[in-house]
Design a protein around this motif. Structure first.
Motif, PDB file in Angstrom:
ATOM      1  N   TYR A 238      14.128 -26.035   5.821  1.00 53.15           N
ATOM      2  CA  TYR A 238      14.333 -24.986   4.824  1.00 53.15           C
ATOM      3  C   TYR A 238      14.003 -25.538   3.441  1.00 53.15           C
ATOM      4  CZ  TYR A 238      16.675 -22.404   8.482  1.00 53.15           C
ATOM      5  OH  TYR A 238      16.937 -21.730   9.652  1.00 53.15           O
ATOM      6  N   SER A 239      13.185 -24.794   2.689  1.00 52.49           N
ATOM      7  CA  SER A 239      12.856 -25.239   1.332  1.00 52.49           C
ATOM      8  C   SER A 239      14.145 -25.407   0.540  1.00 52.49           C
ATOM      9  CB  SER A 239      11.992 -24.202   0.628  1.00 52.49           C
ATOM     10  OG  SER A 239      10.806 -24.000   1.334  1.00 52.49           O
ATOM     11  N   ILE A 240      14.253 -26.518  -0.167  1.00 52.78           N
ATOM     12  CA  ILE A 240      15.452 -26.768  -0.971  1.00 52.78           C
ATOM     13  C   ILE A 240      15.394 -25.919  -2.234  1.00 52.78           C
ATOM     14  CG2 ILE A 240      16.614 -28.526  -2.378  1.00 52.78           C
ATOM     15  CD1 ILE A 240      15.947 -30.542  -0.171  1.00 52.78           C
TER      16      ILE A 240
ATOM     17  N   GLN B  19       3.800   4.023  -2.226  1.00 53.51           N
ATOM     18  CA  GLN B  19       2.767   3.013  -1.956  1.00 53.51           C
ATOM     19  C   GLN B  19       3.372   1.617  -2.047  1.00 53.51           C
ATOM     20  OE1 GLN B  19      -0.760   3.021  -1.660  1.00 53.51           O
ATOM     21  NE2 GLN B  19      -0.578   5.202  -1.122  1.00 53.51           N
ATOM     22  N   LYS B  20       3.071   0.762  -1.085  1.00 55.68           N
ATOM     23  CA  LYS B  20       3.621  -0.599  -1.158  1.00 55.68           C
ATOM     24  C   LYS B  20       3.034  -1.367  -2.345  1.00 55.68           C
ATOM     25  CE  LYS B  20       5.491  -1.613   3.219  1.00 55.68           C
ATOM     26  NZ  LYS B  20       5.658  -2.516   4.312  1.00 55.68           N
ATOM     27  N   ILE B  21       3.888  -2.100  -2.993  1.00 57.08           N
ATOM     28  CA  ILE B  21       3.409  -2.984  -4.067  1.00 57.08           C
ATOM     29  C   ILE B  21       3.796  -4.414  -3.707  1.00 57.08           C
ATOM     30  CG2 ILE B  21       3.598  -3.611  -6.504  1.00 57.08           C
ATOM     31  CD1 ILE B  21       4.270  -0.723  -7.118  1.00 57.08           C
ATOM     32  N   TYR B  22       2.807  -5.296  -3.701  1.00 53.47           N
ATOM     33  CA  TYR B  22       3.045  -6.691  -3.361  1.00 53.47           C
ATOM     34  C   TYR B  22       2.770  -7.590  -4.563  1.00 53.47           C
ATOM     35  CZ  TYR B  22       3.156  -5.565   1.674  1.00 53.47           C
ATOM     36  OH  TYR B  22       3.488  -5.088   2.910  1.00 53.47           O
ATOM     37  N   VAL B  23       3.222  -8.832  -4.472  1.00 55.77           N
ATOM     38  CA  VAL B  23       3.035  -9.783  -5.585  1.00 55.77           C
ATOM     39  C   VAL B  23       1.575  -9.902  -6.026  1.00 55.77           C
ATOM     40  CG1 VAL B  23       5.067 -11.270  -5.407  1.00 55.77           C
ATOM     41  CG2 VAL B  23       3.149 -11.636  -3.854  1.00 55.77           C
TER      42      VAL B  23
ATOM     43  N   PHE C 250       8.521  -4.783  -5.881  1.00 55.15           N
ATOM     44  CA  PHE C 250       9.435  -4.276  -4.849  1.00 55.15           C
ATOM     45  C   PHE C 250       8.645  -3.333  -3.957  1.00 55.15           C
ATOM     46  CE2 PHE C 250      12.212  -5.879  -8.142  1.00 55.15           C
ATOM     47  CZ  PHE C 250      12.984  -6.732  -7.367  1.00 55.15           C
ATOM     48  N   SER C 251       8.380  -3.787  -2.755  1.00 57.80           N
ATOM     49  CA  SER C 251       7.375  -3.121  -1.920  1.00 57.80           C
ATOM     50  C   SER C 251       7.790  -1.729  -1.467  1.00 57.80           C
ATOM     51  CB  SER C 251       7.068  -3.996  -0.707  1.00 57.80           C
ATOM     52  OG  SER C 251       8.256  -4.332  -0.018  1.00 57.80           O
ATOM     53  N   ARG C 252       9.078  -1.497  -1.229  1.00 61.56           N
ATOM     54  CA  ARG C 252       9.445  -0.230  -0.575  1.00 61.56           C
ATOM     55  C   ARG C 252      10.234   0.704  -1.475  1.00 61.56           C
ATOM     56  NH1 ARG C 252      10.587  -2.069   5.719  1.00 61.56           N
ATOM     57  NH2 ARG C 252       9.037  -3.719   5.692  1.00 61.56           N
ATOM     58  N   ASP C 253      10.159   0.506  -2.776  1.00 60.74           N
ATOM     59  CA  ASP C 253      10.888   1.396  -3.688  1.00 60.74           C
ATOM     60  C   ASP C 253      10.040   2.584  -4.120  1.00 60.74           C
ATOM     61  OD1 ASP C 253      13.224   0.042  -3.564  1.00 60.74           O
ATOM     62  OD2 ASP C 253      12.997  -1.033  -5.462  1.00 60.74           O
TER      63      ASP C 253
ATOM     64  N   GLY D 298      10.258 -12.952  -1.080  1.00 58.43           N
ATOM     65  CA  GLY D 298      11.301 -13.173  -0.071  1.00 58.43           C
ATOM     66  C   GLY D 298      11.969 -14.528  -0.272  1.00 58.43           C
ATOM     67  N   THR D 299      12.283 -15.178   0.856  1.00 57.84           N
ATOM     68  CA  THR D 299      12.935 -16.487   0.764  1.00 57.84           C
ATOM     69  C   THR D 299      11.973 -17.561   0.252  1.00 57.84           C
ATOM     70  OG1 THR D 299      12.474 -16.714   3.101  1.00 57.84           O
ATOM     71  CG2 THR D 299      14.712 -16.093   2.506  1.00 57.84           C
ATOM     72  N   GLY D 300      10.709 -17.205   0.110  1.00 55.75           N
ATOM     73  CA  GLY D 300       9.738 -18.106  -0.517  1.00 55.75           C
ATOM     74  C   GLY D 300      10.109 -18.429  -1.961  1.00 55.75           C
TER      75      GLY D 300
ATOM     76  N   VAL E 148       3.626 -23.052   2.891  1.00 52.32           N
ATOM     77  CA  VAL E 148       3.651 -21.784   3.630  1.00 52.32           C
ATOM     78  C   VAL E 148       3.740 -22.039   5.130  1.00 52.32           C
ATOM     79  CG1 VAL E 148       2.370 -20.564   1.834  1.00 52.32           C
ATOM     80  CG2 VAL E 148       1.095 -21.654   3.656  1.00 52.32           C
ATOM     81  N   TYR E 149       4.474 -21.162   5.824  1.00 52.96           N
ATOM     82  CA  TYR E 149       4.602 -21.281   7.281  1.00 52.96           C
ATOM     83  C   TYR E 149       4.384 -19.937   7.938  1.00 52.96           C
ATOM     84  CZ  TYR E 149       6.729 -25.798   6.438  1.00 52.96           C
ATOM     85  OH  TYR E 149       6.954 -27.085   6.051  1.00 52.96           O
TER      86      TYR E 149
HETATM   87  P1  NAP Z   1      10.219 -10.488   3.493  1.00 55.21           P
HETATM   88  O1  NAP Z   1      11.373  -9.702   3.042  1.00 55.21           O
HETATM   89  O2  NAP Z   1       9.714 -10.293   4.879  1.00 55.21           O
HETATM   90  O3  NAP Z   1       9.026 -10.301   2.512  1.00 55.21           O
HETATM   91  C1  NAP Z   1       9.221 -10.346   1.124  1.00 55.21           C
HETATM   92  C2  NAP Z   1       8.340  -9.351   0.458  1.00 55.21           C
HETATM   93  O4  NAP Z   1       6.979  -9.678   0.754  1.00 55.21           O
HETATM   94  C3  NAP Z   1       8.581  -7.922   0.972  1.00 55.21           C
HETATM   95  O5  NAP Z   1       8.540  -7.064  -0.113  1.00 55.21           O
HETATM   96  C4  NAP Z   1       7.401  -7.712   1.885  1.00 55.21           C
HETATM   97  O6  NAP Z   1       7.027  -6.353   1.936  1.00 55.21           O
HETATM   98  C5  NAP Z   1       6.340  -8.470   1.144  1.00 55.21           C
HETATM   99  N1  NAP Z   1       5.120  -8.686   1.909  1.00 55.21           N
HETATM  100  C6  NAP Z   1       4.849  -8.364   3.207  1.00 55.21           C
HETATM  101  N2  NAP Z   1       3.563  -8.660   3.498  1.00 55.21           N
HETATM  102  C7  NAP Z   1       3.019  -9.154   2.368  1.00 55.21           C
HETATM  103  C8  NAP Z   1       1.712  -9.609   2.050  1.00 55.21           C
HETATM  104  N3  NAP Z   1       0.722  -9.622   2.941  1.00 55.21           N
HETATM  105  N4  NAP Z   1       1.495 -10.042   0.794  1.00 55.21           N
HETATM  106  C9  NAP Z   1       2.487 -10.056  -0.128  1.00 55.21           C
HETATM  107  N5  NAP Z   1       3.728  -9.620   0.117  1.00 55.21           N
HETATM  108  C10 NAP Z   1       3.994  -9.186   1.365  1.00 55.21           C
HETATM  109  O7  NAP Z   1      10.563 -12.018   3.244  1.00 55.21           O
HETATM  110  P2  NAP Z   1      11.499 -13.013   4.036  1.00 55.21           P
HETATM  111  O8  NAP Z   1      12.216 -12.309   5.157  1.00 55.21           O
HETATM  112  O9  NAP Z   1      12.308 -13.708   3.031  1.00 55.21           O
HETATM  113  O10 NAP Z   1      10.455 -13.995   4.679  1.00 55.21           O
HETATM  114  C11 NAP Z   1       9.505 -14.665   3.930  1.00 55.21           C
HETATM  115  C12 NAP Z   1       8.574 -15.501   4.809  1.00 55.21           C
HETATM  116  O11 NAP Z   1       8.406 -16.724   4.167  1.00 55.21           O
HETATM  117  C13 NAP Z   1       9.057 -15.800   6.193  1.00 55.21           C
HETATM  118  O12 NAP Z   1       7.921 -15.774   7.038  1.00 55.21           O
HETATM  119  C14 NAP Z   1       9.569 -17.222   6.092  1.00 55.21           C
HETATM  120  O13 NAP Z   1       9.472 -17.946   7.296  1.00 55.21           O
HETATM  121  C15 NAP Z   1       8.637 -17.768   5.078  1.00 55.21           C
HETATM  122  N6  NAP Z   1       9.202 -18.860   4.285  1.00 55.21           N
HETATM  123  C16 NAP Z   1       8.509 -20.000   4.252  1.00 55.21           C
HETATM  124  C17 NAP Z   1       8.967 -21.034   3.494  1.00 55.21           C
HETATM  125  C18 NAP Z   1       8.176 -22.271   3.464  1.00 55.21           C
HETATM  126  O14 NAP Z   1       7.056 -22.264   3.874  1.00 55.21           O
HETATM  127  N7  NAP Z   1       8.730 -23.340   2.955  1.00 55.21           N
HETATM  128  C19 NAP Z   1      10.133 -20.935   2.759  1.00 55.21           C
HETATM  129  C20 NAP Z   1      10.809 -19.757   2.783  1.00 55.21           C
HETATM  130  C21 NAP Z   1      10.310 -18.699   3.547  1.00 55.21           C
HETATM  131  P3  NAP Z   1       7.226  -5.372   3.205  1.00 55.21           P
HETATM  132  O15 NAP Z   1       8.256  -5.979   4.099  1.00 55.21           O
HETATM  133  O16 NAP Z   1       7.725  -4.121   2.592  1.00 55.21           O
HETATM  134  O17 NAP Z   1       5.886  -5.226   3.822  1.00 55.21           O
END
Ligand code: NAP
Length: 618
Positions: free
Chosen positions: A406-408, A543-547, A537-540, A480-482, A617-618
């Motif tokens: 897990y990313s610190i 149309q979806k809006i992404y980073v 915020f993608s689902r507010d 997200g958790t990124g 990224v994973y």
């Molecule tokens: P999430 O809620 O699934 O996604 C966060 C946001 O990103 C949502 O608004 C989602 O929109 C949007 N999104 C979906 N597809 C996208 C795309 N192609 N481009 C840009 N944005 C997009 O996030 P999460 O549940 O926290 O998961 C994040 C992912 O990052 C997981 O796969 C996790 O394993 C990974 N992660 C990796 C690391 C690492 O590599 N160290 C660390 C943390 C997390 P919609 O859901 O509305 O489509």
């Protein structure tokens, strides 16, 4: 040797050891004695301070003084997560200790035109997602695959492929490079090894088994007096804590807090652990390794479905546990793998089921297999295609449990003896029952009030670091958790000071329920620790809006920041998000830099080479 010398004790050996050693050395000629000296160095190197053997060098190791300096050993690595790099560094250091002239390099930094002059190559490369190479291997592979690639007739080489057998294209990058090197005239020193998540289980015997051939290759043209030690780009070893992946620290849980407003929709946790007096140190960008216990309901369901008794004792690899314990804490039960499916097909109760599983393993069924791996856990396979497993066979065919990273989310400059992380609980309904991820549920279910402790270690990630120069700007994209490592980045830069500006792009589904660390970001903005902050915020809305849309909207400024020397970081989903962010960056550079597609690609390649585009990224 005189009779007197023969009976003299050679400290620190016992009398018996002295006699044994003298008996052996009396029988050896000069060359063999030189070889033995190198072997002893190799053995000594494999022992850690506590006297425990870390790497079994049971085969002859490198002679310290019979290597030819013309015979340098090139060790290249292509690594997305740092595992390949860590191994390459370990091998380079060992070979250096044994007197070998080593060039250690990332595949991206190595000038492939030089390969035709090389004689000895070790290459360690991983495979990701749907058979993709790590970013830093892409250029190398492209040039190796080119029609006009130079012949490599004098090259002796060995490839260690890293991968994850829960993907159909397990280790293909390493296999392809291995095959191409042969095609170009290279000669294998060893078969291409394919390591799964439990890397050491394959890498250690591969490395030990490679030694005789490698030794022979490196000592062809012997000129004893010109030995040079030359390992490039080895990072200095940080001060080591005694706690490692193999010897985790039991960290006390301080906080386990839900930071989403509607956990039924998305349950994201902020977790804080106490490092106590472990001596564990981490840098922003590092990951926290967690040895989890698998969810009990899944273990129960597996025992029930296989009709195996959980309390029976099973011995394997010199360890004995009950079957329940093997499944709970020693084996992967939430991820499938191709070798397991092969073993499962052989044990199917009906021939129709056997054929069905075998069909999925065909070369032409990669997409179906990939889909199965995405949608099924072990329990689903056992229920869908019933099979006769004995407890012993099941334990033997399942992969060893590996820790989750897990990313610190904290900087030790601020939190000192605490480590923080951010995780999303994986839990969903499928095939008529509840499914869980392994480590996220283990952590999310822990109760900070009940003196819970978690076996952890620090997984260093030197590939995802803040700029050394704190006056450089940074751009961070973490939906997200990124977001986790960027909380650490901003904390760290604020604590240490520096003129560099911080720009963060964050995305989530809903503003109201998933705006992670909202108050902290507001405070950072107010205190001028965060200079720019863009949200998607993608689902507010309809149309979806992404980073990446926000990046495009701010394209002109983003390009100016890059031109001004900014570093660009991405963390999160590799499959879609990171690729889309790449594409947006390309578009921005082309549009605002007035460049053709090719020029924009070259511009970004250069930034990657300069290590100013960094991904986790994973
Ligand atoms: P999430 O809620 O699934 O996604 C966060 C946001 O990103 C949502 O608004 C989602 O929109 C949007 N999104 C979906 N597809 C996208 C795309 N192609 N481009 C840009 N944005 C997009 O996030 P999460 O549940 O926290 O998961 C994040 C992912 O990052 C997981 O796969 C996790 O394993 C990974 N992660 C990796 C690391 C690492 O590599 N160290 C660390 C943390 C997390 P919609 O859901 O509305 O489509």
């Amino acid at each position: 040797m005189s009779a007197n010398a023969k009976t003299m004790q050679l400290a620190p050996l016992s009398d018996e050891q002295t006699l044994q050693l003298q008996k052996l050395t009396d029988a050896l000629d000069v060359q063999a004695l030189h070889w033995l000296a190198g072997y002893a160095v190799g053995r000594a190197h494999a022992l850690d301070a506590s006297g425990q053997e870390q790497l079994a060098l049971s085969l002859p190791a490198q002679p310290a003084i019979s290597v030819d300096p013309q015979q340098r050993l090139v060790i290249l690595y292509g690594s997305q997560t740092g595992n390949g790099q860590a191994l390459a560094e370990q091998y380079a250091e060992q070979m250096q200790t044994l007197g070998v002239n080593v060039l250690l390099s990332n595949m991206q930094d190595y000038n492939i035109r030089k390969l035709k002059q090389e004689r000895n190559l070790l290459l360690i490369v991983s495979t990701h997602g749907d058979g993709e190479p790590p970013d830093d291997a892409v250029d190398f592979i492209e040039q190796l695959d080119a029609k006009k690639a130079a012949k490599l007739n004098q090259l002796k080489y060995a490839v260690l492929a890293l991968g994850d057998s829960s993907y159909p294209d397990f280790c293909v990058t390493g296999q392809r490079i291995d095959a191409r090197l042969t095609e170009l005239g290279g000669q294998r020193l060893a078969e291409c090894a394919q390591a799964d998540l439990d890397i050491d289980a394959v890498a250690d015997p591969w490395w030990a088994g490679l030694q005789p051939a490698l030794q022979q290759a490196l000592s062809n043209h012997q000129t004893d007096d010109q030995i040079s030690n030359n390992v490039t780009r080895l990072r200095p070893l940080p001060e080591q804590s005694q706690y490692t992946r193999k010897n985790p620290y039991q960290a006390e849980l301080l906080t386990n807090q839900t930071i989403t407003a509607n956990p039924a929709e998305k349950d994201i946790r902020h977790v804080e652990l106490d490092l106590g007096d472990s001596g564990l140190q981490y840098q922003p960008g590092d990951a926290l390794g967690v040895w989890a216990t698998n969810p009990k309901p899944i273990v129960d369901a597996l025992l029930q479905t296989t009709e195996l008794a959980g309390e029976q004792a099973i011995s394997m690899d010199a360890e004995e546990h009950t079957l329940r314990d093997w499944l709970s804490s020693q084996r992967e039960i939430t991820l499938l793998s191709r070798p397991f499916l092969q073993a499962h097909a052989q044990r199917a109760k009906s021939s129709a089921d056997r054929r069905a599983v075998e069909a999925l393993l065909g070369d032409d069924q990669r997409r179906q297999l990939s889909r199965l791996f995405d949608t099924h856990q072990l329990i689903d396979v056992l229920q869908r295609w019933p099979a006769d497993w004995t407890a012993q066979e099941l334990v033997s065919e399942l992969r060893a449990l590996t820790p989750r990273m897990y990313s610190i989310a904290s900087s030790q400059a601020v939190t000192e003896d605490e480590v923080h992380t951010t995780l999303a609980r994986v839990a969903y309904q499928a095939h008529g029952s509840r499914h869980w991820g392994s480590a996220s549920n283990y952590l999310a279910d822990l109760d900070a009030g009940e003196a819970a402790s978690v076996p952890i270690f620090i997984d260093s990630n030197p590939r995802f670091r803040l700029p050394d120069d704190s006056s450089r700007d940074i751009i961070m994209v973490g939906p997200g958790t990124g977001i986790a490592p960027f909380r650490a980045f901003v904390q760290h830069r604020a604590a240490l000071g520096g003129a560099g500006r911080n720009w963060l792009f964050f995305g989530a589904q809903h503003f109201r329920s998933q705006f992670l660390y909202q108050l902290e970001w507001q405070r950072a903005l107010k205190n001028n620790q965060l200079q720019r902050f863009d949200l998607a915020f993608s689902r507010d809305q309809q149309q979806k809006i992404y980073v990446q849309q926000r990046m495009l909207e701010q394209g002109k400024d983003l390009y100016d920041w890059l031109e001004n020397g900014a570093y660009f970081y991405v963390c999160g989903d590799a499959k879609y998000m990171a690729k889309d962010v790449d594409a947006a960056l390309h578009q921005i550079v082309a549009k605002h830099g007035g460049k053709s597609d090719q020029q924009a690609a070259e511009y970004l390649r250069n930034l990657s080479r300069e290590k100013r585009i960094l991904k986790d990224v994973y």
